[in-house]
Design a protein around this motif. Structure first.
Motif, short mmCIF file in Angstrom:
data_model
loop_
_atom_site.label_atom_id
_atom_site.label_comp_id
_atom_site.label_asym_id
_atom_site.label_seq_id
_atom_site.Cartn_x
_atom_site.Cartn_y
_atom_site.Cartn_z
N THR A 1 -5.47 7.10 -0.12
CA THR A 1 -5.12 6.51 1.17
C THR A 1 -4.69 5.06 1.00
O THR A 1 -3.70 4.61 1.59
N PHE A 2 -5.40 4.33 0.17
CA PHE A 2 -5.08 2.93 -0.11
C PHE A 2 -3.69 2.80 -0.72
O PHE A 2 -2.87 1.98 -0.29
N LEU A 3 -3.39 3.63 -1.72
CA LEU A 3 -2.09 3.58 -2.37
C LEU A 3 -0.96 3.93 -1.40
O LEU A 3 0.10 3.29 -1.40
N LYS A 4 -1.18 4.95 -0.58
CA LYS A 4 -0.15 5.36 0.38
C LYS A 4 0.12 4.24 1.39
O LYS A 4 1.27 4.03 1.80
N ALA A 5 -0.93 3.53 1.79
CA ALA A 5 -0.74 2.42 2.73
C ALA A 5 0.07 1.30 2.08
O ALA A 5 0.95 0.71 2.71
N ILE A 6 -0.21 1.01 0.82
CA ILE A 6 0.55 -0.02 0.10
C ILE A 6 2.02 0.37 0.00
O ILE A 6 2.91 -0.46 0.15
N ALA A 7 2.26 1.67 -0.23
CA ALA A 7 3.63 2.15 -0.43
C ALA A 7 4.38 2.38 0.89
O ALA A 7 5.57 2.68 0.87
N GLY A 8 3.67 2.27 2.02
CA GLY A 8 4.32 2.47 3.31
C GLY A 8 4.34 3.90 3.78
O GLY A 8 5.02 4.23 4.76
N ALA A 9 3.58 4.78 3.11
CA ALA A 9 3.55 6.19 3.49
C ALA A 9 2.50 6.47 4.57
O ALA A 9 2.49 7.57 5.14
N LYS B 1 5.65 -9.77 -3.81
CA LYS B 1 6.53 -10.85 -4.27
C LYS B 1 6.68 -11.92 -3.19
O LYS B 1 7.78 -12.37 -2.87
N ASP B 2 5.54 -12.29 -2.61
CA ASP B 2 5.45 -13.36 -1.61
C ASP B 2 6.15 -13.03 -0.29
O ASP B 2 6.40 -13.92 0.52
N GLN B 3 6.44 -11.76 -0.06
CA GLN B 3 7.02 -11.34 1.21
C GLN B 3 6.07 -10.38 1.92
O GLN B 3 5.54 -9.47 1.29
N ASP B 4 5.86 -10.60 3.21
CA ASP B 4 5.00 -9.73 4.00
C ASP B 4 5.70 -8.39 4.21
O ASP B 4 6.77 -8.33 4.81
N ILE B 5 5.10 -7.31 3.70
CA ILE B 5 5.70 -5.98 3.84
C ILE B 5 4.84 -5.07 4.70
O ILE B 5 5.06 -3.84 4.73
N THR C 1 12.19 0.58 2.36
CA THR C 1 12.38 -0.86 2.16
C THR C 1 11.53 -1.36 1.01
O THR C 1 11.98 -2.20 0.20
N ARG C 2 10.34 -0.86 0.89
CA ARG C 2 9.45 -1.27 -0.21
C ARG C 2 10.01 -0.83 -1.56
O ARG C 2 9.91 -1.56 -2.55
N VAL C 3 10.58 0.37 -1.60
CA VAL C 3 11.22 0.82 -2.83
C VAL C 3 12.39 -0.10 -3.17
O VAL C 3 12.60 -0.48 -4.32
#
Length: 239
Positions: free
Chosen positions: A42-50, A61-65, A72-74
């Motif tokens: 769940t944590f990884l999916k949230a980081i990846a935007g899934a 990289k210092d940008q709020d995603i 966009t994250r890819v």
């Protein structure tokens, strides 16, 4: 490179990830460990935007995603190899790999380099992925993620369902990525392999981080106790 602050992810009222904060710098090799249901995927999916984030912030990289799409994250350089591989079984290996190139990023990864890195795929290039072995499918899934030329590669349950020999082969390929300087965050159930492969181990228990240490400075028993929630410090942090 990656900064996660006080992240909460929920399924309805259930808090699958609870106030998690981590920092990953460029070149880090980090294993995320924990028992089934600890909240790792769940944590990884949230980081990846899934998965949507309930609260907290994610910066890359210092940008709020936090509120950006997975595509966009890819595009920014973050790629996830999901648990279960999620390949298109009626498409060939080559077709699946080319899907990773739909997001255009500058970099050295192309389809021929994928086949050099995963030579077992060469003879299966035009085979449907549904006919592949588990190891060949995992190599295809990793290759598809690499086609986007990621700066941070996230691998979820990379050895799940594979024989020990195939796991060794997959990890040999991942080690070549590590040695080339790719930043890697992976979920791994095999504690010994996770500790040996990574510079740093992060352990989750019931949706929280209960251990975050350099593997060189951490005794195996400490990691095992955190994994199973056996030591007092872990119990207090997870309460």
């Amino acid at each position: 490179m990656l900064s996660v602050h006080n992240l909460d992810v929920r399924y309805g009222q259930f808090r699958a990830v609870q106030g998690v904060s981590i920092e990953i710098t460029q070149g880090d090799i980090v294993s995320l460990i924990g028992a089934n249901g600890a909240g790792k995927s769940t944590f990884l999916k949230a980081i990846a935007g899934a998965l949507p984030i309930y609260s907290g912030r994610v910066s890359f990289k210092d940008q709020d995603i936090t509120d950006t799409s997975s595509s966009t994250r890819v595009q920014q350089g973050l790629s996830l190899v999901p648990e279960g591989r999620r390949l298109f079984s009626e498409m060939t290996v080559e077709e699946n790999l080319l899907l990773g190139k739909t997001v255009q990023r500058q970099g050295d990864w192309d389809i021929e380099r994928i086949f050099t890195t995963f030579p077992n795929l060469v003879k299966r290039r035009h085979s449907k992925t549904g006919s592949l072995s588990g190891g060949e499918q995992q190599a295809t899934a990793i290759g598809r993620a690499l086609m986007a030329n990621p700066e941070l590669l996230i691998l979820d349950e990379v050895s799940l369902g594979l024989s020990p020999l195939v796991v060794d082969q997959v990890y040999a390929s991942i080690e070549s990525l590590r040695d080339a300087g790719t930043t890697i965050l992976l979920v791994e159930q095999d504690l010994e392999r996770a500790i040996t492969f990574s510079q740093r181990a992060i352990c989750m228990l019931e949706g929280r981080i209960v251990l975050d240490k350099l593997t060189a400075d951490t005794h195996r028993d400490e990691i095992t106790q955190a994994y199973f929630g056996l030591n007092k410090a872990t119990q207090q942090e997870a309460s």
